[in-house]
Scaffold this motif. Structure first.
Motif, PDB file in Angstrom:
ATOM      1  N   ILE A 122      10.839  72.135 -70.375  1.00 36.02           N
ATOM      2  CA  ILE A 122      10.956  72.555 -71.907  1.00 36.02           C
ATOM      3  C   ILE A 122       9.621  72.166 -72.308  1.00 36.02           C
ATOM      4  O   ILE A 122       7.996  72.387 -72.538  1.00 36.02           O
ATOM      5  N   SER A 123       8.847  70.998 -70.807  1.00 37.64           N
ATOM      6  CA  SER A 123       7.361  70.750 -71.192  1.00 37.64           C
ATOM      7  C   SER A 123       6.007  71.322 -70.484  1.00 37.64           C
ATOM      8  O   SER A 123       5.216  71.984 -70.856  1.00 37.64           O
ATOM      9  N   ASP A 124       6.634  72.939 -69.681  1.00 38.44           N
ATOM     10  CA  ASP A 124       5.706  73.525 -69.076  1.00 38.44           C
ATOM     11  C   ASP A 124       6.160  75.174 -69.192  1.00 38.44           C
ATOM     12  O   ASP A 124       5.525  75.935 -69.357  1.00 38.44           O
ATOM     13  N   ASN A 125       6.831  75.116 -70.664  1.00 40.95           N
ATOM     14  CA  ASN A 125       7.745  76.561 -70.683  1.00 40.95           C
ATOM     15  C   ASN A 125       7.360  76.969 -72.918  1.00 40.95           C
ATOM     16  O   ASN A 125       7.979  76.550 -73.008  1.00 40.95           O
ATOM     17  N   LYS A 126       5.684  76.639 -72.967  1.00 39.70           N
ATOM     18  CA  LYS A 126       5.803  77.704 -74.676  1.00 39.70           C
ATOM     19  C   LYS A 126       7.878  77.729 -74.544  1.00 39.70           C
ATOM     20  O   LYS A 126       7.591  77.827 -76.344  1.00 39.70           O
ATOM     21  N   LEU A 127       7.859  79.172 -74.583  1.00 31.63           N
ATOM     22  CA  LEU A 127       9.151  80.117 -74.849  1.00 31.63           C
ATOM     23  C   LEU A 127      10.338  78.742 -74.760  1.00 31.63           C
ATOM     24  O   LEU A 127      10.774  78.657 -76.078  1.00 31.63           O
ATOM     25  N   ARG A 129       9.677  75.104 -75.415  1.00 28.56           N
ATOM     26  CA  ARG A 129      10.155  74.790 -76.374  1.00 28.56           C
ATOM     27  C   ARG A 129      10.257  74.865 -78.024  1.00 28.56           C
ATOM     28  O   ARG A 129      10.683  74.333 -78.534  1.00 28.56           O
ATOM     29  N   GLU A 130       9.183  76.679 -78.154  1.00 27.26           N
ATOM     30  CA  GLU A 130      10.510  76.709 -79.418  1.00 27.26           C
ATOM     31  C   GLU A 130      11.238  77.176 -79.465  1.00 27.26           C
ATOM     32  O   GLU A 130      11.930  76.898 -80.476  1.00 27.26           O
ATOM     33  N   TYR A 132      13.785  75.131 -78.362  1.00 28.72           N
ATOM     34  CA  TYR A 132      14.473  73.783 -78.519  1.00 28.72           C
ATOM     35  C   TYR A 132      14.037  73.524 -80.119  1.00 28.72           C
ATOM     36  O   TYR A 132      14.333  72.985 -80.233  1.00 28.72           O
ATOM     37  N   LYS A 212      12.503  85.993 -73.073  1.00 25.21           N
ATOM     38  CA  LYS A 212      11.994  86.664 -74.385  1.00 25.21           C
ATOM     39  C   LYS A 212      12.123  86.540 -76.339  1.00 25.21           C
ATOM     40  O   LYS A 212      12.961  86.431 -76.276  1.00 25.21           O
TER      41      LYS A 212
END
Length: 272
Positions: A122-127, A129-130, A132, A212
């Protein structure tokens, strides 16, 4: 009867392990929804010689989550009281999770028992995080976040009761967040008695493009589920962005055909 529904497409080398694991759980029967496979998945299933396994074979790909709806309709006709969904590529040690989810439905009268899956990136991956964030906002809006966290039925094994299967539209099992919204809206019992990291599922690694598409599918499903929950026309647009992902590939027409054919003659051979 407790039944496992296992969607599978081109899972040669993995499906055998999944079925062997499920055969050791509290599941009485396993139905594999084999759709559009072009490899040796069916041969591997037959090689296992497990008496409790049925195969619903579709020559065309059904699309994302349509096999769940197929499995629910079949399970209802078979008299199942509990159905648990486990993907055909999940080769992790899911025995404790499966047993816990089934027990929640059977013994604790939970209608939708989910797994809260946490991503390691989650901290490293924008996808990640979105996705989540959408899961969190969804469950907050439903008023269940404090109880189930970011658990949704799209991610990880989950189990449903016969009451939920009978109450909901079979077609909505192909859009899992809608089933969660339905359960909450109709005051059914929703819990997340299992928590695990995504890596523990043992799912197949498929690359960024697939990840994605999956994220966009689930986010679109959540947007659609929120509209359903609020009694509004179902849509997949948020802040002028449309989230489709794999949604256009969902073959609701093949689901309708299965319901029509199998509904008329549930004693026919489970192969389509």
């Amino acid at each position: 009867m407790n039944m496992a529904v296992v969607p599978a497409k081109n899972e040669q080398g993995r499906i055998g392990k999944v079925l062997n694991l499920l055969s050791e759980t509290a599941v009485d029967r396993i139905v594999v929804v084999l759709n559009g496979s072009r490899d040796g998945t069916l041969k591997e299933i037959r090689t296992q010689k497990l008496s409790k396994v049925d195969v619903l074979r579709f020559r065309e790909p059904l699309g994302y989550d349509i096999p769940r709806a197929v499995g629910v309709f079949y399970a209802l006709k078979q008299g199942a009281e509990c159905v648990i969904f486990v993907d055909g590529d999940m080769t992790g040690n899911l025995l404790p999770a499966v047993n816990r989810l089934v027990d929640a439905v059977v013994s604790e009268k939970v209608d939708l028992a989910m797994t809260e899956c946490q991503s390691d990136m989650i901290s490293d991956n924008k996808l990640a995080r979105e996705l989540y964030l959408f899961r969190k906002l969804f469950n907050e809006h439903l008023g269940i976040y404090q109880r189930v966290g970011v658990a949704i039925p799209s991610h990880g094994p989950c189990a449903v009761s016969r009451r939920l299967m009978i109450s909901a539209d079979i077609r909505d099992f192909a859009v899992p967040p809608v089933i969660l919204a339905f359960a909450v809206k109709h005051h059914l019992c929703v819990e997340a008695p299992v928590a695990m990291h995504s890596r523990e599922l043992g799912s197949k690694m498929r690359g960024f493009s697939h990840a994605k598409k999956i994220a966009e599918t689930i986010i679109g499903d959540i947007i659609e589920a929120l509209a359903f929950f609020e009694g509004k026309p179902r849509k997949r647009i948020f802040l002028q962005k449309e989230y489709q992902g794999y949604n256009p590939r969902r073959r609701f027409d093949l689901l309708e055909r299965f319901i029509a054919l199998y509904g008329r003659n549930p004693d026919r051979s489970p192969s389509t």
